[in-house]
Write an enzyme that holds these catalytic residues in place. Sequence first.
Site, short mmCIF file in Angstrom:
data_model
loop_
_atom_site.label_atom_id
_atom_site.label_comp_id
_atom_site.label_asym_id
_atom_site.label_seq_id
_atom_site.Cartn_x
_atom_site.Cartn_y
_atom_site.Cartn_z
CB SER A 219 16.30 36.44 -99.28
OG SER A 219 16.71 36.85 -98.00
CB SER A 220 20.98 37.53 -101.14
OG SER A 220 20.28 38.76 -101.02
#
Length: 216
Positions: A132-133
Amino acid sequence: MATGDGHDAVDSAIGTAIGSAIGSAIDSGIDSAIDSATDSAIGAAPGGATGAGVAAARGVARAAAGPVSSASCSGIAIVPGIGAGGLLVLDEPLSFWGGYDAQAGTIVEPRHPQFGLALRGTFLLMARAKGSSSSSSVLAEAIRNGTGPAAIVMRERDLIVALGCIVASELYGVDVPIAVVDEAGWQALAALPPGTPLRLEAGEARCDITAGTLPS
């Protein structure tokens, strides 16, 4: 230096910036997405950034605009800077979020083939990233703690990894350069013995990977 709520603000800024940039990365290419995400993340981070800092961050996108060639490396400079360390090649992609302990400086993803290995001060070859970011904030924190790699070379551009190094440079003043190399360059580097001292000098005009010396 951001602490406590400051780190939460960095994480939030990175997540928001990357979320809004994904569509741009698809439509306009990752170069312009890095430019947009960098402005958003640095602007929303605690204390913001100076005009010179934003200009330097925008320079990353210009550095990523096209391939550069030298006697040592054919590739693309994604994040500028100079870094040297012992070669470490990751066998599989790594998610820094949930897969790396920024305090201990070790890979903690149980199924990763290099579980427990430290990345501190390494010249890291990572073909691609995953996750994920939030990986950006973990990488930035590892760099701040001195538990991150000294330089990163990839086969594929990655907005999340790049943004983590950019934020670390702007907020903490620690540069970890990133370059992308072609298949021939990747194979040549990956064939070197583990721990081989290498140096990456990534800039707008040159992207050199040469024999280096290990930091004392």
